[in-house]
Design a protein around this motif. Structure first.
Motif, mmCIF file in Angstrom:
data_model
loop_
_atom_site.group_PDB
_atom_site.id
_atom_site.type_symbol
_atom_site.label_atom_id
_atom_site.label_comp_id
_atom_site.label_asym_id
_atom_site.label_seq_id
_atom_site.Cartn_x
_atom_site.Cartn_y
_atom_site.Cartn_z
ATOM 1 N N ILE A 33 48.243 45.173 36.986
ATOM 2 C CA ILE A 33 48.062 44.065 37.919
ATOM 3 C C ILE A 33 48.130 42.673 37.303
ATOM 4 C CG2 ILE A 33 45.531 44.043 37.739
ATOM 5 C CD1 ILE A 33 47.625 43.546 40.935
ATOM 6 N N VAL A 34 47.780 42.491 36.028
ATOM 7 C CA VAL A 34 47.691 41.139 35.456
ATOM 8 C C VAL A 34 49.072 40.492 35.445
ATOM 9 C CG1 VAL A 34 47.141 39.763 33.403
ATOM 10 C CG2 VAL A 34 45.664 41.678 34.068
ATOM 11 N N PRO A 35 49.231 39.332 36.068
ATOM 12 C CA PRO A 35 50.561 38.708 36.183
ATOM 13 C C PRO A 35 51.025 38.060 34.883
ATOM 14 C CG PRO A 35 48.901 37.324 37.228
ATOM 15 C CD PRO A 35 48.199 38.587 36.833
ATOM 16 N N ARG A 36 52.333 37.863 34.783
ATOM 17 C CA ARG A 36 52.941 37.350 33.541
ATOM 18 C C ARG A 36 52.496 35.934 33.213
ATOM 19 N NH1 ARG A 36 57.084 40.290 35.925
ATOM 20 N NH2 ARG A 36 57.842 38.461 37.064
ATOM 21 N N ASN A 37 52.112 35.141 34.198
ATOM 22 C CA ASN A 37 51.743 33.754 33.940
ATOM 23 C C ASN A 37 50.270 33.582 33.562
ATOM 24 O OD1 ASN A 37 51.103 34.486 36.593
ATOM 25 N ND2 ASN A 37 51.084 32.370 37.295
ATOM 26 N N ALA A 38 49.534 34.680 33.452
ATOM 27 C CA ALA A 38 48.114 34.597 33.076
ATOM 28 C C ALA A 38 47.978 34.450 31.562
ATOM 29 C CB ALA A 38 47.365 35.837 33.543
ATOM 30 N N LEU A 39 47.060 33.606 31.136
ATOM 31 C CA LEU A 39 46.725 33.473 29.722
ATOM 32 C C LEU A 39 45.453 34.231 29.370
ATOM 33 C CD1 LEU A 39 47.511 29.707 29.013
ATOM 34 C CD2 LEU A 39 48.969 31.719 28.663
ATOM 35 N N ARG A 40 44.583 34.378 30.349
ATOM 36 C CA ARG A 40 43.363 35.143 30.110
ATOM 37 C C ARG A 40 42.902 35.796 31.402
ATOM 38 N NH1 ARG A 40 38.349 30.814 29.340
ATOM 39 N NH2 ARG A 40 38.599 29.738 31.349
ATOM 40 N N VAL A 41 42.042 36.779 31.255
ATOM 41 C CA VAL A 41 41.449 37.496 32.374
ATOM 42 C C VAL A 41 39.947 37.257 32.327
ATOM 43 C CG1 VAL A 41 41.006 39.766 33.407
ATOM 44 C CG2 VAL A 41 43.223 39.291 32.309
ATOM 45 N N GLU A 42 39.363 36.888 33.462
ATOM 46 C CA GLU A 42 37.900 36.813 33.527
ATOM 47 C C GLU A 42 37.393 37.966 34.375
ATOM 48 O OE1 GLU A 42 34.048 33.951 34.337
ATOM 49 O OE2 GLU A 42 36.056 33.129 34.688
ATOM 50 N N LEU A 43 36.499 38.746 33.782
ATOM 51 C CA LEU A 43 35.837 39.833 34.493
ATOM 52 C C LEU A 43 34.538 39.271 35.070
ATOM 53 C CD1 LEU A 43 36.246 42.669 31.834
ATOM 54 C CD2 LEU A 43 37.763 42.131 33.755
ATOM 55 N N HIS A 44 34.361 39.373 36.359
ATOM 56 C CA HIS A 44 33.155 38.831 36.985
ATOM 57 C C HIS A 44 32.059 39.893 37.046
ATOM 58 C CE1 HIS A 44 34.645 34.816 38.330
ATOM 59 N NE2 HIS A 44 35.790 35.413 38.008
ATOM 60 N N PHE A 45 31.932 40.623 35.972
ATOM 61 C CA PHE A 45 30.905 41.649 35.769
ATOM 62 C C PHE A 45 30.961 42.030 34.295
ATOM 63 C CE2 PHE A 45 34.851 43.481 37.339
ATOM 64 C CZ PHE A 45 35.180 44.380 36.348
ATOM 65 N N THR A 46 29.939 42.711 33.815
ATOM 66 C CA THR A 46 29.924 43.204 32.435
ATOM 67 C C THR A 46 30.454 44.631 32.433
ATOM 68 O OG1 THR A 46 27.971 41.865 31.950
ATOM 69 C CG2 THR A 46 28.515 43.622 30.393
ATOM 70 N N PRO A 47 31.584 44.896 31.777
ATOM 71 C CA PRO A 47 32.178 46.235 31.862
ATOM 72 C C PRO A 47 31.428 47.265 31.023
ATOM 73 C CG PRO A 47 33.440 44.873 30.356
ATOM 74 C CD PRO A 47 32.401 43.976 30.957
ATOM 75 N N ASN A 48 31.479 48.527 31.476
ATOM 76 C CA ASN A 48 30.983 49.634 30.660
ATOM 77 C C ASN A 48 31.967 49.948 29.535
ATOM 78 O OD1 ASN A 48 28.806 49.959 32.361
ATOM 79 N ND2 ASN A 48 29.652 51.717 33.453
ATOM 80 N N GLU A 49 33.233 49.841 29.878
ATOM 81 C CA GLU A 49 34.327 50.288 29.005
ATOM 82 C C GLU A 49 34.537 49.326 27.837
ATOM 83 O OE1 GLU A 49 39.090 51.068 29.834
ATOM 84 O OE2 GLU A 49 37.638 51.182 31.493
ATOM 85 N N ALA A 50 34.823 49.882 26.667
ATOM 86 C CA ALA A 50 35.202 49.062 25.515
ATOM 87 C C ALA A 50 36.658 48.633 25.707
ATOM 88 C CB ALA A 50 35.049 49.864 24.225
ATOM 89 N N LEU A 51 36.871 47.354 25.911
ATOM 90 C CA LEU A 51 38.200 46.839 26.221
ATOM 91 C C LEU A 51 38.744 46.028 25.054
ATOM 92 C CD1 LEU A 51 37.428 45.666 29.854
ATOM 93 C CD2 LEU A 51 38.904 47.595 29.220
ATOM 94 N N SER A 52 40.006 46.241 24.749
ATOM 95 C CA SER A 52 40.642 45.537 23.637
ATOM 96 C C SER A 52 40.609 44.025 23.859
ATOM 97 C CB SER A 52 42.094 46.002 23.492
ATOM 98 O OG SER A 52 42.756 45.264 22.491
ATOM 99 N N GLY A 53 40.070 43.299 22.884
ATOM 100 C CA GLY A 53 40.069 41.844 22.936
ATOM 101 C C GLY A 53 38.943 41.225 23.730
ATOM 102 N N LEU A 54 38.027 42.040 24.268
ATOM 103 C CA LEU A 54 36.942 41.492 25.082
ATOM 104 C C LEU A 54 36.106 40.502 24.276
ATOM 105 C CD1 LEU A 54 35.268 41.645 27.764
ATOM 106 C CD2 LEU A 54 33.876 43.379 26.618
#
Length: 285
Positions: free
Chosen positions: A232-253
């Motif tokens: 889903i993340v579009p090509r023009n995005a520079l960063r993603v903001e998660l509006h919650f604290t994830p359970n999953e270990a995500l690369s680059g978090l």
């Protein structure tokens, strides 16, 4: 003569005045929310009124809040407002103390999200700040290849059915028992933020500037957040903001302090609130 009331929902005159004041102070449309049929007994305005006009308000939101896997009975206080000509009379503090008198010792957690101007008010009433963070990801690790998805139209009833059947996106700090709150966001613009990136997954998200904001992931199954993001993340995005604290270990978090979160917990609360979590936008009342 000024009077107190906590039955605004049942009083048409007070209800319309409450709608008018909330639109004037916050620019929000509680009338649209009520028309959706989702004003339940979980949302209780406490107000002072005179001659049918609401002068000041502080609302109770009854919730079940999950924190680090534990579920707590909670009261979130919101919609704290005073008509401009009646400010400086301590009305908000009196309403807060009425709420505390009703709920202190009867629930696990009493909390609110304060703006900076009101911090001293809440501190006087016994609320203490809990440090919070914002969660970000570098977008380049999650860019979707191919055509970008367009938002989908879903009725509120369809969205609520998906919410009811979904596995919570996190158990770090979340609420599934927020069925009166999600419709509020739906009628205030989130109806245009619905996407279905992969089968059996519906998300609430938007692109703003160079940041892709992810608010919720709805699925009847536990899903990989990384997989969802890569769809889903579009090509023009520079960063993603998660509006919650994830359970999953995500690369680059990475996390940044959020001094503006205003997350405050009353000293009477039985539930211990850990520092440095994100309070989800979509369950803010």
């Amino acid at each position: 003569m000024m009077r107190f009331d906590c039955h605004v929902r049942e009083n048409q005159i007070l209800k319309e005045s409450f709608f008018k004041l909330s639109k004037e102070i916050f620019g929000i449309r509680f009338d649209l929310w009520e028309e959706s049929g989702c004003w339940t007994n979980s949302y209780i305005p406490f107000c002072f009124h005179e001659d049918g006009q609401v002068l000041a308000n502080a609302s109770v939101n009854l919730m079940k809040l999950t924190v680090e896997g534990e579920i707590y009975e909670a009261v979130q206080i919101g919609t704290v407002m005073t008509s401009r000509e009646f400010r400086g009379q301590g009305l908000s503090e009196k309403l807060l103390r009425k709420i505390l008198a009703d709920f202190e010792g009867k629930t696990d957690l009493i909390y609110l999200l304060a703006n900076e101007d009101a911090m001293s008010l809440y501190q006087r009433a016994g609320f203490e700040t809990v440090p919070a963070v914002r969660c970000f990801l570098p977008a380049e690790a999650y860019i979707k290849e191919g055509n970008q998805l367009l938002s989908m139209k879903k009725t509120l009833e369809e969205l609520m059915a998906l919410k009811k059947a979904s596995v919570p996106v996190t158990d770090r700090r979340w609420s599934k028992e927020d069925r009166h709150i999600l419709p509020f966001y739906y009628v205030h613009g989130f109806q245009d933020m619905i996407l279905e990136p992969i089968e059996d997954v519906t998300i609430l998200a938007e692109m703003e500037g160079d940041t892709f904001h992810l608010y919720d992931v709805l699925s009847p199954h536990k899903v990989s957040l990384a997989e969802v993001l890569r769809s889903i993340v579009p090509r023009n995005a520079l960063r993603v903001e998660l509006h919650f604290t994830p359970n999953e270990a995500l690369s680059g978090l990475y996390r940044e302090p959020d001094p503006d979160s205003g997350f405050m917990v009353h000293k009477s609360s039985k539930a211990a609130m850990p520092n440095n979590l994100t309070y989800p936008t979509i369950i803010t009342a």
